[in-house]
Design a protein around this motif. Structure first.
Motif, PDB file in Angstrom:
ATOM      1  N   ALA A  55       0.823  -1.205   0.000  1.00 58.31           N
ATOM      2  CA  ALA A  55       0.000   0.000   0.000  1.00 58.31           C
ATOM      3  C   ALA A  55       0.860   1.260   0.000  1.00 58.31           C
ATOM      4  CB  ALA A  55      -0.920  -0.006   1.212  1.00 58.31           C
ATOM      5  N   GLU A  56       2.064   1.151   0.558  1.00 58.36           N
ATOM      6  CA  GLU A  56       2.928   2.313   0.672  1.00 58.36           C
ATOM      7  C   GLU A  56       3.856   2.485  -0.525  1.00 58.36           C
ATOM      8  OE1 GLU A  56       4.887   1.715   4.375  1.00 58.36           O
ATOM      9  OE2 GLU A  56       3.076   2.072   5.576  1.00 58.36           O
ATOM     10  N   ASP A  57       3.817   1.550  -1.470  1.00 59.51           N
ATOM     11  CA  ASP A  57       4.654   1.684  -2.652  1.00 59.51           C
ATOM     12  C   ASP A  57       4.269   2.954  -3.411  1.00 59.51           C
ATOM     13  OD1 ASP A  57       6.054  -0.574  -2.168  1.00 59.51           O
ATOM     14  OD2 ASP A  57       4.966  -1.844  -3.596  1.00 59.51           O
ATOM     15  N   PRO A  58       5.247   3.729  -3.844  1.00 62.23           N
ATOM     16  CA  PRO A  58       4.924   4.957  -4.579  1.00 62.23           C
ATOM     17  C   PRO A  58       4.393   4.641  -5.974  1.00 62.23           C
ATOM     18  CG  PRO A  58       7.288   4.577  -4.598  1.00 62.23           C
ATOM     19  CD  PRO A  58       6.698   3.543  -3.678  1.00 62.23           C
ATOM     20  N   LEU A  59       3.591   5.553  -6.492  1.00 65.48           N
ATOM     21  CA  LEU A  59       3.147   5.460  -7.878  1.00 65.48           C
ATOM     22  C   LEU A  59       4.323   5.867  -8.756  1.00 65.48           C
ATOM     23  CD1 LEU A  59       0.281   5.048  -9.371  1.00 65.48           C
ATOM     24  CD2 LEU A  59       0.447   7.508  -9.784  1.00 65.48           C
ATOM     25  N   LYS A  60       4.661   5.011  -9.708  1.00 69.80           N
ATOM     26  CA  LYS A  60       5.805   5.290 -10.574  1.00 69.80           C
ATOM     27  C   LYS A  60       5.327   6.014 -11.830  1.00 69.80           C
ATOM     28  CE  LYS A  60       9.100   2.272 -10.925  1.00 69.80           C
ATOM     29  NZ  LYS A  60       9.845   1.021 -11.217  1.00 69.80           N
ATOM     30  N   VAL A  61       5.956   7.147 -12.106  1.00 71.18           N
ATOM     31  CA  VAL A  61       5.531   8.010 -13.212  1.00 71.18           C
ATOM     32  C   VAL A  61       6.734   8.293 -14.107  1.00 71.18           C
ATOM     33  CG1 VAL A  61       4.394  10.151 -13.862  1.00 71.18           C
ATOM     34  CG2 VAL A  61       3.860   9.090 -11.654  1.00 71.18           C
ATOM     35  N   GLY A  62       6.594   7.975 -15.403  1.00 73.37           N
ATOM     36  CA  GLY A  62       7.679   8.189 -16.354  1.00 73.37           C
ATOM     37  C   GLY A  62       7.365   9.301 -17.333  1.00 73.37           C
ATOM     38  N   PHE A  63       8.404   9.991 -17.798  1.00 71.06           N
ATOM     39  CA  PHE A  63       8.280  11.084 -18.759  1.00 71.06           C
ATOM     40  C   PHE A  63       9.261  10.862 -19.905  1.00 71.06           C
ATOM     41  CE2 PHE A  63       6.738  12.742 -14.799  1.00 71.06           C
ATOM     42  CZ  PHE A  63       5.747  13.661 -15.116  1.00 71.06           C
ATOM     43  N   VAL A  64       8.819  11.164 -21.114  1.00 74.42           N
ATOM     44  CA  VAL A  64       9.674  11.058 -22.295  1.00 74.42           C
ATOM     45  C   VAL A  64       9.743  12.431 -22.956  1.00 74.42           C
ATOM     46  CG1 VAL A  64      10.115   9.853 -24.461  1.00 74.42           C
ATOM     47  CG2 VAL A  64       8.911   8.663 -22.610  1.00 74.42           C
TER      48      VAL A  64
END
Length: 355
Positions: A21-30
């Motif tokens: 539940a505490e895992d961060p949301l992973k967000v990628g940018f190109v």
């Protein structure tokens, strides 16, 4: 089983759930250019940093810069998907088809593509209504030009660029009917040397205001060297232009990135076509030159206010194309769909579109 053993078992089962539940949301940018371009990619990266500041350890972001449009883009987007990113933002028109293909392969990942038009259940689109800022640019340029000639450094002949050339011309002729606009196609988003050469070529043709749809401050710096006017692209470029800086049209992506990621976290995200403009503060007009007279500044401010309030839309008819064909009837405003596909110059623009 004793009470102590039961509690230990419950704790053992609960800890992994809490960790998950505490895992961060992973967000990628190109990004199509370097984050140091001081323009388009730089401004998107400021949006990424705003996202990190807002959510703290709830998100983990990563980015890839200098990605070529085409096969390189598809490989990069796929790698981000395979690396476990939950949300991926791709930030150039040429990333559209690669993004759509990878999104189809990873239906559980949310993809957002900037400036394109292809959408799917897990793929949305977004852009800034840059034409609003370009219209304001045209008004300011039309007021200060002495040669009645504006120069436009264009990147690629995609609807966004064509739309913005038209907006500059319409804004300029609204205050100065003698305006002509000259266009040089640089065929790059970021190449300071080519951008400077394009600016000088336009100034050699009589342009005394340089507008750019490329991402380095080189055109503005070239304008300063020759005592002309220049306009900042995507970010606040006033520090590069000195007295030559007329204004900058800034894209502020932070609020959109924060809102979108929050929607994904809440399970409320749905694919849409987002256009953010002056009213949303996604487009901001900054650093307006104090060399404008009070009367000129008042005219610029009035246009900004009318767009901000919704009283005025730059693409309201009657509008004809170069051939004189009526494209937008009097009193009608172009839809987002029509604007997204604009492939024609308005009447009065004498430049030719590349074949």
């Amino acid at each position: 089983m004793s009470l102590k053993q039961s509690l230990a078992l419950v704790a053992a089962l609960t800890l992994p759930v809490l960790a998950m539940a505490e895992d961060p949301l992973k967000v990628g940018f190109v990004y199509v250019g370097p984050i140091g371009d001081h323009g388009w990619s730089y401004q998107h990266d400021l949006g990424r940093l705003a996202l990190e500041e807002h959510f703290g350890d709830k998100v983990k972001t990563t980015y890839v810069e200098n990605v070529n449009e085409g096969a390189d883009a598809e490989r990069t987007i796929r790698r981000l998907a395979q690396a476990g990113n939950d949300v991926i933002f791709t930030t150039s028109f040429g990333f559209m088809n690669p993004t759509a293909r990878v999104a189809q392969q990873f239906p559980d990942i949310t993809f957002l593509h900037a400036t394109g038009y292809k959408r799917a259940d897990n793929l949305g689109t977004y852009l800034s209504a840059t034409y609003e800022g370009r219209y304001v640019t045209g008004v300011a340029a039309g007021l200060v030009t002495e040669s009645d000639t504006l120069g436009y450094i264009a990147s690629f002949p995609i609807p966004e660029v064509i739309r913005d050339i038209n907006a500059v011309y319409l804004g300029a002729t609204s205050v100065n009917p003698d305006i002509q606009i000259k266009v040089v196609w640089a065929n790059t988003w970021f190449d300071p040397a080519k951008e400077a050469d394009a600016a000088n070529a336009l100034m050699d043709q009589g342009a005394d205001v340089i507008v750019q749809h490329t991402d380095s401050p080189a055109p503005l710096m070239a304008a300063e060297k020759r005592g002309k006017w220049g306009v900042g692209q995507a970010s606040d470029m006033r520090k590069f232009g000195g007295d030559a800086h007329l204004l900058s049209v800034v894209n502020d992506w932070g609020p959109y990135y924060i809102e979108t990621v929050q929607a994904v976290m809440d399970g409320d995200w749905t694919p849409s076509d987002y256009w953010g403009g002056i009213a949303d503060d996604v487009i901001q007009i900054v650093g307006i030159s104090d060399r404008l007279t009070d009367e000129q500044r008042a005219k610029v401010d009035k246009v900004i206010e009318s767009i901000d309030s919704g009283k005025f839309h730059p693409f309201t008819g009657p509008l004809k194309d170069q051939s004189g064909e009526l494209r937008v009837p009097k009193g009608k405003t172009m839809t987002k769909e029509a604007l997204a596909g604009m492939d024609w110059y308005v009447e009065g623009v004498t430049a030719k579109l590349p074949e």
